[in-house]
Motif scaffolding. Structure first.
Motif, short mmCIF file in Angstrom:
data_model
loop_
_atom_site.label_atom_id
_atom_site.label_comp_id
_atom_site.label_asym_id
_atom_site.label_seq_id
_atom_site.Cartn_x
_atom_site.Cartn_y
_atom_site.Cartn_z
N SER A 17 -21.59 -4.70 42.36
CA SER A 17 -20.82 -3.52 42.76
C SER A 17 -19.97 -3.00 41.60
N ARG A 18 -19.36 -3.91 40.87
CA ARG A 18 -18.54 -3.51 39.72
C ARG A 18 -19.41 -2.85 38.64
N GLN A 19 -20.59 -3.40 38.40
CA GLN A 19 -21.49 -2.81 37.40
C GLN A 19 -21.95 -1.42 37.83
N GLN A 20 -22.30 -1.26 39.10
CA GLN A 20 -22.72 0.05 39.59
C GLN A 20 -21.58 1.06 39.50
N ALA A 21 -20.38 0.64 39.83
CA ALA A 21 -19.22 1.54 39.74
C ALA A 21 -19.00 1.96 38.28
N GLN A 22 -19.14 1.05 37.34
CA GLN A 22 -18.97 1.39 35.93
C GLN A 22 -20.04 2.37 35.45
N LYS A 23 -21.28 2.20 35.92
CA LYS A 23 -22.35 3.14 35.57
C LYS A 23 -22.05 4.54 36.10
N ILE A 24 -21.57 4.60 37.34
CA ILE A 24 -21.24 5.89 37.94
C ILE A 24 -20.08 6.54 37.19
N ILE A 25 -19.07 5.75 36.85
CA ILE A 25 -17.92 6.28 36.11
C ILE A 25 -18.35 6.81 34.76
N SER A 26 -19.25 6.12 34.07
CA SER A 26 -19.71 6.62 32.77
C SER A 26 -20.48 7.93 32.91
N ARG A 27 -21.26 8.07 33.98
CA ARG A 27 -21.95 9.35 34.22
C ARG A 27 -20.96 10.46 34.55
N LEU A 28 -19.94 10.13 35.34
CA LEU A 28 -18.92 11.12 35.67
C LEU A 28 -18.12 11.53 34.44
N ASN A 29 -17.86 10.59 33.54
CA ASN A 29 -17.16 10.93 32.30
C ASN A 29 -17.93 11.99 31.52
N HIS A 30 -19.24 11.88 31.56
CA HIS A 30 -20.10 12.83 30.84
C HIS A 30 -20.14 14.19 31.54
N LEU A 31 -20.13 14.20 32.87
CA LEU A 31 -20.30 15.45 33.63
C LEU A 31 -18.99 16.19 33.92
N PHE A 32 -17.89 15.48 34.03
CA PHE A 32 -16.64 16.08 34.49
C PHE A 32 -15.90 16.77 33.35
N ALA A 33 -15.60 18.04 33.57
CA ALA A 33 -14.74 18.81 32.66
C ALA A 33 -13.70 19.48 33.55
N ASN A 34 -12.46 19.21 33.31
CA ASN A 34 -11.40 19.71 34.19
C ASN A 34 -11.19 21.21 33.95
N VAL A 35 -12.00 22.01 34.64
CA VAL A 35 -11.96 23.46 34.49
C VAL A 35 -11.11 24.04 35.61
N PRO A 36 -10.20 24.96 35.29
CA PRO A 36 -9.39 25.57 36.35
C PRO A 36 -10.24 26.32 37.37
N ASP A 37 -9.75 26.40 38.59
CA ASP A 37 -10.42 27.09 39.70
C ASP A 37 -11.82 26.56 39.96
N THR A 38 -11.97 25.26 39.82
CA THR A 38 -13.26 24.61 40.07
C THR A 38 -13.04 23.46 41.04
N ARG A 39 -13.91 23.38 42.02
CA ARG A 39 -13.86 22.30 43.01
C ARG A 39 -14.89 21.24 42.62
N TYR A 40 -14.46 19.98 42.63
CA TYR A 40 -15.35 18.85 42.32
C TYR A 40 -15.36 17.90 43.51
N TRP A 41 -16.52 17.33 43.84
CA TRP A 41 -16.62 16.34 44.89
C TRP A 41 -17.88 15.52 44.70
N ILE A 42 -17.91 14.38 45.36
CA ILE A 42 -19.08 13.48 45.32
C ILE A 42 -19.68 13.42 46.71
N LEU A 43 -20.96 13.69 46.80
CA LEU A 43 -21.68 13.62 48.06
C LEU A 43 -22.38 12.26 48.13
N VAL A 44 -22.17 11.54 49.21
CA VAL A 44 -22.80 10.24 49.43
C VAL A 44 -23.75 10.39 50.60
#
Length: 115
Positions: A17-44
């Motif tokens: 679980s910890r390894q999977q969470a770290q993989k997801i966090i690294s992907r989010l680090n690549h995708l996330f850019a804190n842009v104003p007036d933008t909504r971000y969410w994760i769909l499970v």
């Protein structure tokens, strides 16, 4: 299952679980850019075909189309493992989680444990 086998399985699940969470966090680090007036969410998405879960990162700027990127596929994983993975992601990012194809009871548990 005797005590040492149960304990080893629990430790292995926590490590996975910890390894999977770290993989997801690294992907989010690549995708996330804190842009104003933008909504971000994760769909499970609970997916019965793979006996697991799919996770997608979504963003939508004001007056623009929604975009979605797959960030993880947790095949043959249990609900408890999903809780641990999402809790690991929550330690770094505070995105809204949207749950699809879960039972009412599972949604209640997810909101209590993760959100």
């Amino acid at each position: 299952m005797n005590e040492p086998d149960w304990w080893a399985a629990t430790v292995a699940d926590r490590v996975w679980s910890r390894q999977q969470a770290q993989k997801i966090i690294s992907r989010l680090n690549h995708l996330f850019a804190n842009v104003p007036d933008t909504r971000y969410w994760i769909l499970v998405n609970a997916c019965k075909q793979i006996n697991g879960y799919n996770l997608f990162f979504n963003c939508q700027r004001k007056r623009a189309y929604q975009r979605s990127w797959p960030i993880a596929q947790l095949k043959d994983s249990s609900f408890e493992q999903l809780l641990a993975v999402l809790a690991g992601v929550r330690t770094k990012y505070n995105f809204t989680f949207e749950y699809v194809h879960f039972t009412r009871e599972q949604r209640r548990i997810l909101h209590e444990e993760v959100d």
